[in-house]
Design a protein around this motif. Structure first.
Motif, PDB file in Angstrom:
ATOM      1  N   LEU A   1      -7.490   1.088  -0.305  1.00 38.97           N
ATOM      2  CA  LEU A   1      -6.412   0.571  -1.237  1.00 38.97           C
ATOM      3  C   LEU A   1      -6.006  -0.843  -0.832  1.00 38.97           C
ATOM      4  CD1 LEU A   1      -4.666   1.066  -3.478  1.00 38.97           C
ATOM      5  CD2 LEU A   1      -2.938   2.050  -1.987  1.00 38.97           C
TER       6      LEU A   1
ATOM      7  N   GLY B   1      -2.431  10.252  -1.208  1.00 35.07           N
ATOM      8  CA  GLY B   1      -2.325   9.097  -2.228  1.00 35.07           C
ATOM      9  C   GLY B   1      -1.198   9.453  -3.045  1.00 35.07           C
TER      10      GLY B   1
ATOM     11  N   GLU C   1      -9.024   5.273  -5.724  1.00 31.22           N
ATOM     12  CA  GLU C   1      -9.191   3.978  -4.900  1.00 31.22           C
ATOM     13  C   GLU C   1     -10.431   3.807  -4.356  1.00 31.22           C
ATOM     14  OE1 GLU C   1      -5.694   5.046  -2.835  1.00 31.22           O
ATOM     15  OE2 GLU C   1      -6.753   4.950  -0.955  1.00 31.22           O
TER      16      GLU C   1
ATOM     17  N   VAL D   1       0.891  -1.344  -0.002  1.00 33.14           N
ATOM     18  CA  VAL D   1       0.205   0.224  -0.060  1.00 33.14           C
ATOM     19  C   VAL D   1       0.745   1.216   0.054  1.00 33.14           C
ATOM     20  CG1 VAL D   1      -1.703   1.512   1.418  1.00 33.14           C
ATOM     21  CG2 VAL D   1      -2.202  -1.069   0.920  1.00 33.14           C
ATOM     22  N   TRP D   2       1.898   1.358   1.064  1.00 34.19           N
ATOM     23  CA  TRP D   2       2.562   2.645   1.022  1.00 34.19           C
ATOM     24  C   TRP D   2       3.470   2.981  -0.154  1.00 34.19           C
ATOM     25  CZ3 TRP D   2       2.515  -1.288   4.695  1.00 34.19           C
ATOM     26  CH2 TRP D   2       3.731  -2.479   4.487  1.00 34.19           C
TER      27      TRP D   2
ATOM     28  N   LEU E   1      -6.209   9.589  -4.274  1.00 32.49           N
ATOM     29  CA  LEU E   1      -7.062   9.032  -3.401  1.00 32.49           C
ATOM     30  C   LEU E   1      -8.685   8.494  -4.050  1.00 32.49           C
ATOM     31  CD1 LEU E   1      -6.641  10.860  -0.110  1.00 32.49           C
ATOM     32  CD2 LEU E   1      -5.653   8.539  -0.838  1.00 32.49           C
TER      33      LEU E   1
ATOM     34  N   HIS F   1      -2.960   6.576   2.349  1.00 30.83           N
ATOM     35  CA  HIS F   1      -4.061   6.079   1.462  1.00 30.83           C
ATOM     36  C   HIS F   1      -5.015   5.659   2.312  1.00 30.83           C
ATOM     37  CE1 HIS F   1      -2.184   5.797  -2.578  1.00 30.83           C
ATOM     38  NE2 HIS F   1      -1.124   5.412  -2.058  1.00 30.83           N
ATOM     39  N   THR F   2      -6.436   5.668   1.782  1.00 29.10           N
ATOM     40  CA  THR F   2      -7.500   5.210   2.515  1.00 29.10           C
ATOM     41  C   THR F   2      -7.395   3.887   2.744  1.00 29.10           C
ATOM     42  OG1 THR F   2      -8.804   4.682   0.615  1.00 29.10           O
ATOM     43  CG2 THR F   2      -8.826   6.857   0.890  1.00 29.10           C
TER      44      THR F   2
ATOM     45  N   GLY G   1       1.901   9.017  -1.472  1.00 29.77           N
ATOM     46  CA  GLY G   1       1.928   7.555  -0.594  1.00 29.77           C
ATOM     47  C   GLY G   1       1.898   7.975   0.849  1.00 29.77           C
TER      48      GLY G   1
END
Lengths: 256, 94
Positions: free
Chosen positions: A237, A227, A91, A81-82, A88, A233-234, A230
């Motif tokens: 993702l 987003g 996703e 994810v990161w 954003l 994120h929500t 990085g």
């Protein structure tokens, strides 16, 4: 040293472009077999495939620039994810058909403007990818714009759904026009425009269409972010990656 | 009044110089959307260079039950076929 900096920035930039199309492509593909009518189902599947095709070009180049022996597939299926750099908005869950098309329209408009500048990039690979993608994206915009207008200026229910979609998504628009040191490096190298400079062109596409759709643009310029850098994120993702990556994670190197 | 989208008949021209051919039908709320839907349904494998859409209700068709009077009289008239001419190869596709 300057060269190393630029290479890092270019990799970052290419991941942003490729992750946008990867994550949206995956989201749109979720409609396959579920769209309200057959014609829209096929159109959405075509759009998803176009976006995945663009992803392949962006991430393939990103992997080359990085020079660590990774492939586009490695970047798509083995990062966590990161490491993802999509904005954003892309996703977020699809919501209803109206919300999906509103998101598509807002992103298509941004892509059309962005790619319009990238075809003149000092980096020939970037300009070639932009040239190829811009024809697909011009069509995506034509379709999503038509649908947003049709549904916005449609029945009471379709109008209410499109207005709700716009209100849900509008706070995510600003992130597409954020800029940081990566963008400054890309601008200085003539590779890409500063996203912040693209807002007027975007507004010139989006605002008249929303007016024609009889929709009201929400007030305020608050923008969710986290987003494209990085940073944060929500929660959504991770769920996408779980669906998208499980096969490669469970069976490393599996091919068909 | 039906709330279904109207049916459109789709005609695609495969290459320049050829005529449009009927390829099928689809639903769409208006002509512009019908063109876009036709593009996505019927040209995704590079089948066309031009699309025509016609609302199906606008087509007037001959009745199948009339086929005797309409078509049978021409069956026995071979002299209507221009098969007695030699066409030079240079003429190409006709």
């Amino acid at each position: 040293m300057a060269e190393v900096m630029e290479k890092t920035a270019l990799f970052e930039f290419l991941c942003r472009m490729g992750d946008n199309t990867l994550i949206l492509g995956h989201r749109v593909s979720e409609w396959c077999g579920h769209a309200p009518v057959l014609e829209e189902d096929i159109a959405l599947a075509n759009t998803a495939l176009d976006l995945i095709g663009q992803t392949q070009l962006w991430l393939e180049y990103a992997a080359e620039v990085e020079g660590k022996g990774r492939s586009a597939d490695d970047l798509a299926f083995l990062r966590d994810v990161w490491d993802f750099r999509n904005v954003l908005m892309l996703e977020l869950p699809n919501g209803d058909f109206g919300q999906t098309l509103m998101r598509q329209f807002l992103f298509d408009a941004w892509q059309v403007v962005m790619l319009g500048h990238l075809v003149r990039s000092s980096d020939t690979r970037v300009s070639e990818i932009a040239e190829k993608a811009s024809k697909e994206v011009a069509y995506h915009l034509d379709r999503s714009r038509g649908t947003v207008i049709g549904l916005g200026d449609g029945t009471e229910e379709s109008n209410a759904r499109m207005q709700a979609a716009l209100e849900r998504l509008w706070p995510y628009v600003g992130e597409m026009f954020a800029s940081d040191e990566t963008d400054a490096a890309m601008l200085a190298a003539g590779v890409a425009p500063d996203p912040a400079s693209l807002r007027a062109e975007f507004d010139a596409i989006v605002l008249p269409a929303l007016a024609e759709a009889t929709l009201t643009v929400p007030e305020g310029d608050f923008a969710h972010k986290g987003g494209r850098d990085g940073g944060m994120h929500t929660e959504h993702l991770g769920h996408i990656l779980c669906t998208m990556q499980w096969l490669q994670r469970a069976y490393p190197g599996a091919k068909w | 009044m039906s709330r279904e989208w109207p049916l459109w008949e789709i005609f695609i021209r495969g290459q320049h110089g050829m005529s449009h051919r009927h390829v099928g039908s689809l639903h769409a709320p208006d002509a512009e959307t019908a063109i876009r839907n036709a593009r996505d349904v019927y040209t995704r494998r590079n089948e066309g260079v031009s699309i025509w859409v016609v609302e199906a209700s606008q087509i007037t068709a001959s009745s199948p039950s009339d086929k005797g009077p309409l078509y049978e009289p021409s069956e026995s008239k071979v002299y209507r076929h221009p098969t007695f001419f030699d066409i030079p190869d240079e003429v190409g596709h006709m």
